[in-house]
Design an enzyme around this catalytic site. Sequence first.
Site, short mmCIF file in Angstrom:
data_model
loop_
_atom_site.label_atom_id
_atom_site.label_comp_id
_atom_site.label_asym_id
_atom_site.label_seq_id
_atom_site.Cartn_x
_atom_site.Cartn_y
_atom_site.Cartn_z
N SER A 155 -17.44 81.07 21.02
CA SER A 155 -17.35 80.06 19.98
C SER A 155 -18.75 79.46 19.72
O SER A 155 -19.67 80.20 19.37
CB SER A 155 -16.32 78.99 20.37
N GLU A 219 -8.00 85.83 14.48
CA GLU A 219 -8.95 84.86 13.92
C GLU A 219 -9.13 85.05 12.42
O GLU A 219 -9.77 84.23 11.76
CB GLU A 219 -10.28 84.96 14.65
N HIS A 257 -8.46 82.64 18.80
CA HIS A 257 -9.77 82.09 19.13
C HIS A 257 -9.89 81.65 20.59
O HIS A 257 -10.98 81.68 21.15
CB HIS A 257 -10.08 80.89 18.21
#
Length: 284
Positions: A155, A219, A257
């Site tokens: 991330s 995602e 995610h």
Amino acid sequence: MENTSMKKVTLAGTDAWSVTSGINGQEYRVQIYQPSGKVPASGFPIIYTLDGNSTFAMTAEMMRIQSLRPEKTGVAPAIVVSIGYNAEALFPPKRHYDFTMPAPEKDLPKIPFGRPLPEQGGALDFMSFVEDQLKPLVESRYSVDSSRQMIVGHSLGGLFVLHMLFVRPHSFHTYIAGSPSIHWNAMYLRQQEQKWLEEVSKGRTKLNTRVLIAVGELEGNLKVPMIRNAEEQVERLSKLEEFGVQVAYQAFEAENHMSIVPVLINRALRFNGWAEEESNESKK
């Protein structure tokens, strides 16, 4: 009444340090796993993981289990160093400062529910801490093969890994960027990429670098173009193979995610090719 006793659980072969950065003054929780057994003549390969509050235990245990049979698993014994914070939260807000470059607030994503935006823009200082303070400290206490070093981030951590590739391309041999938040610092990242590409394409920078960029297939449901940004980044980097940059892309089936994190780490342990290198070396 049943006779019971309780003990705190510890991870085998691990140490924990509290290290204060001489650059930004931040105190970090650094956790380290060292494989048991004979130390290789050149030292152990080493893996640095970001967001250590959430990634250290799983990374250390994956390494400990799979490196027992590297010829079967493809996972060579390696030291694991995680960088986290002296907090109970899995993802403390301070990571925003460490993993991001300076950017005008108008260019940054909006935080849901009107929450204030955490402080941003400390990535260069964090890079200096990792490269100039932490790595020498680790290498002074452990036997490390400095030619085989990896960094793993997810991330915003994945965004930081890409920034470090462009700003300090010789810091690591392998860069793992999982679900990189390219949209967060897109303009600044592209500027750094362009400078790096110019150095590489003109032969000013000689590299022997492996890069893995990975996302979860789910995602694609996010509002931000996580998958498209990652694919475009891979496409640009794939043109640099002749300059010593090997790039791979992976979209993990049915992962989102957050669920991508353990499968990303598991893939990273085998992506570096260290087990194959050691096998070839032993046959000489």
